[in-house]
Design a protein around this motif. Structure first.
Motif, PDB file in Angstrom:
ATOM      1  N   PRO A  35     -16.469 -11.017  27.491  1.00 25.38           N
ATOM      2  CA  PRO A  35     -15.894 -12.360  27.565  1.00 25.38           C
ATOM      3  C   PRO A  35     -15.189 -12.736  26.264  1.00 25.38           C
ATOM      4  CG  PRO A  35     -18.253 -12.499  27.153  1.00 25.38           C
ATOM      5  CD  PRO A  35     -17.936 -11.038  27.298  1.00 25.38           C
ATOM      6  N   ARG A  36     -14.139 -13.551  26.382  1.00 20.52           N
ATOM      7  CA  ARG A  36     -13.421 -14.076  25.226  1.00 20.52           C
ATOM      8  C   ARG A  36     -13.070 -15.533  25.486  1.00 20.52           C
ATOM      9  NH1 ARG A  36     -11.501  -9.157  26.331  1.00 20.52           N
ATOM     10  NH2 ARG A  36      -9.900 -10.013  27.710  1.00 20.52           N
ATOM     11  N   MET A  37     -13.352 -16.374  24.501  1.00 21.91           N
ATOM     12  CA  MET A  37     -13.007 -17.779  24.644  1.00 21.91           C
ATOM     13  C   MET A  37     -11.504 -17.959  24.510  1.00 21.91           C
ATOM     14  SD  MET A  37     -14.151 -21.079  22.403  1.00 21.91           S
ATOM     15  CE  MET A  37     -15.884 -20.631  22.454  1.00 21.91           C
ATOM     16  N   ARG A  38     -10.891 -18.573  25.490  1.00 18.80           N
ATOM     17  CA  ARG A  38      -9.465 -18.868  25.454  1.00 18.80           C
ATOM     18  C   ARG A  38      -9.241 -20.290  24.952  1.00 18.80           C
ATOM     19  NH1 ARG A  38      -4.730 -16.193  25.078  1.00 18.80           N
ATOM     20  NH2 ARG A  38      -5.381 -14.481  26.411  1.00 18.80           N
ATOM     21  N   GLN A  39     -10.162 -21.197  25.303  1.00 17.43           N
ATOM     22  CA  GLN A  39     -10.083 -22.586  24.845  1.00 17.43           C
ATOM     23  C   GLN A  39     -11.501 -23.135  24.738  1.00 17.43           C
ATOM     24  OE1 GLN A  39      -7.545 -24.988  23.985  1.00 17.43           O
ATOM     25  NE2 GLN A  39      -9.448 -26.025  23.416  1.00 17.43           N
TER      26      GLN A  39
END
Length: 203
Positions: A49-53
């Motif tokens: 997972p990667r935080m986009r906002q």
């Protein structure tokens, strides 16, 4: 109640074929939040997972984050990503309703978190998961009728683990009191999100 929402969008594996269906997603996410105070975060995931906002009340920032997603690698680590989102929501204000909106295929591919740990984490959180799954297979249909009882206390756990292996996108919402729906088109996605918005507001 105020609400905090993590929008989790799969970008790995075959998810790129679904991107064009997400044109109405920002509007529908705002409908999901409703007129209450809300904070929305956007996370994309493939093998991780990667935080986009990060959490924000700015609908323009949420829209920009959703429209900026790009194809990922060959993973779809649903359970790792749910774990990540639950940790994000743990830091939100205690009075907020906590919701994960998961857009993914039905099966997990590549998660490293043990399933028993995922079950424990879900059971200890007050997070509700709603999922919208694409490309469903007939074999992914599940029967959850035996999860609630039985003399053998391990039986529900074994059934839950089996369900997670077969269809994580349906099993996780079931365990949190949420809802799992499917879509084949952008129009159907918008319609199902409207159904979920009504359920969230009526809780």
């Amino acid at each position: 109640r105020p609400i905090s929402i993590v929008v989790m969008v799969q970008v790995g594996r075959s998810a790129v074929r679904e991107f064009y269906k997400y044109r109405g997603l920002p509007v529908m996410v705002n409908a999901l939040a409703g007129d209450t105070q809300h904070r929305i975060a956007v996370v994309e995931f493939d093998s991780q997972p990667r935080m986009r906002q990060n959490f924000t009340g700015d609908s323009n920032a949420v829209e920009q984050a959703i429209y900026s997603i790009r194809p990922g690698d060959d993973g779809a680590a649903i359970m790792d990503s749910v774990w990540y989102a639950v940790d994000m929501l743990a830091d939100e204000p205690v009075q907020n309703q906590r919701v994960i909106l998961l857009l993914s295929e039905t099966r997990d591919h590549g998660s490293r978190t043990p399933m028993t740990e995922v079950l424990r984490k879900i059971g200890q959180s007050d997070v509700i998961v709603y999922s919208l799954a694409f490309s469903p297979a007939r074999g992914d249909l599940l029967d959850f009728s035996g999860l609630q009882g039985g003399a053998d206390l391990l039986t529900p756990v074994k059934m839950a683990i089996a369900a997670l292996r077969k269809n994580a996108a349906a099993a996780i919402p079931h365990m949190t009191g949420g809802q799992s729906l499917r879509f084949e088109s952008g129009k159907r996605l918008d319609s199902e999100l409207g159904t979920m918005a009504n359920q969230v507001h009526n809780r």
